[in-house]
Design a protein around this motif. Structure first.
Motif, short mmCIF file in Angstrom:
data_model
loop_
_atom_site.label_atom_id
_atom_site.label_comp_id
_atom_site.label_asym_id
_atom_site.label_seq_id
_atom_site.Cartn_x
_atom_site.Cartn_y
_atom_site.Cartn_z
N ASN A 1 0.83 -1.36 0.01
CA ASN A 1 0.02 0.03 0.26
C ASN A 1 0.84 0.84 0.08
N LYS B 1 2.36 2.24 4.26
CA LYS B 1 1.67 3.22 4.69
C LYS B 1 2.29 2.63 5.62
N ARG B 2 2.98 1.48 6.56
CA ARG B 2 2.84 0.92 7.50
C ARG B 2 5.20 0.98 7.91
#
Length: 76
Positions: free
Chosen positions: A55, A58-59
């Motif tokens: 993604n 994001k993490r």
């Protein structure tokens, strides 16, 4: 009990006696023989790297913090 049921019962009993590592190696060998290579088990570093890039990253910060905490704990 039919002949099929008897055979299945015997196979189940024999399979329970087989070492799980030996069974896994035999299954991998069988897959290679028929032309299908099983996927290699993913190590933790590879799994975390893929998770960090997922993604759009994001993490990424969260995963890096977790790794830093884990390695600091091992060093101390």
């Amino acid at each position: 009990m039919s002949e099929r049921d008897k055979a299945l019962k015997i196979l189940r009993a024999v399979r329970q006696k087989i070492d799980p590592d030996v069974l896994a190696r035999a299954q991998r060998a069988a897959m290679v023989q028929i032309g299908q290579t099983p996927p290699e088990p993913e190590n933790e570093a590879s799994r975390l790297f893929k998770l960090a890039l997922e993604n759009g990253g994001k993490r990424r910060v969260e995963i890096l913090r977790e790794l830093e905490r884990k390695f600091r704990h091992k060093l101390n």
